[in-house]
Design an enzyme around this catalytic site. Structure first.
Site, short mmCIF file in Angstrom:
data_model
loop_
_atom_site.label_atom_id
_atom_site.label_comp_id
_atom_site.label_asym_id
_atom_site.label_seq_id
_atom_site.Cartn_x
_atom_site.Cartn_y
_atom_site.Cartn_z
CB VAL A 75 -0.93 0.01 1.25
CG1 VAL A 75 -1.73 1.30 1.33
CG2 VAL A 75 -1.86 -1.20 1.23
CG LEU A 84 -5.94 0.39 0.51
CD1 LEU A 84 -7.35 0.20 -0.06
CD2 LEU A 84 -5.20 1.47 -0.26
N GLY A 85 -4.94 -1.80 3.61
CA GLY A 85 -4.25 -3.09 3.64
C GLY A 85 -5.18 -4.21 4.06
CD GLU A 107 9.68 -17.29 3.75
OE1 GLU A 107 9.64 -18.46 4.17
OE2 GLU A 107 10.41 -16.91 2.82
CE1 TYR A 118 -0.53 -10.08 5.22
CE2 TYR A 118 1.64 -9.80 6.18
CZ TYR A 118 0.77 -9.65 5.12
OH TYR A 118 1.20 -9.05 3.97
#
Length: 150
Positions: A75, A84-85, A107, A118
């Site tokens: 981004v 946004l991510g 990874e 994540y």
């Protein structure tokens, strides 16, 4: 501006050269020659880019059978911190699920600030590669491997 130009513009702005994470245009082109590799582009609102609203983020991924690897997520700096991510990652995961993907892998370097995103989106660490990455100054950094079942 082509979609590849837009992707590369985001790449150039999003990745700090110190970490050596950005891919060259040739690396992206070569990966996209494989039928299993694809990208998603989004504008600052998380929608398809248009002539008036160029790409502000992208995902580059590859699929093999029922598994998918998130190769890159980026981004632009001015669009970071606005969700946004997360939108891009969730769109990627929805796309993978719709294509019958059972498990997604990624990874990243161990001190990547994206780790929090994540983990919040259900990725679990499944491995670590000591001294896998090298910075521009030669410092070594561990790689962390994550997976998420869909």
């Amino acid at each position: 501006m082509t979609e590849l130009d837009q992707l590369m513009a985001v790449m150039d702005e999003a990745f700090d050269p110190h970490w050596r994470e950005a891919w060259t245009r040739q690396q992206v082109v070569d990966s996209l020659r494989l039928p299993s590799t694809y990208y998603l582009l989004v504008d600052e609102c998380g929608e398809e880019p248009t002539a008036d609203r160029p790409a502000a983020g992208f995902v580059l991924a590859r699929r093999v059978l029922d598994e998918e690897e998130l190769l890159l997520l980026a981004v632009k700096p001015e669009a970071q911190g606005k969700g946004l991510g997360r939108k891009l990652l969730l769109r990627f995961l929805d796309n993978a699920r719709d294509k019958g993907v059972a498990r997604v892998f990624l990874e990243m370097r161990c001190d990547n600030p994206a780790e929090r995103l994540y983990r919040q989106c259900g990725f679990d660490q499944i491995g670590q590669r000591p001294n896998y990455y090298r910075t521009l100054t030669g410092t070594s950094v561990d790689a962390l491997t994550f997976a998420k079942n869909l």
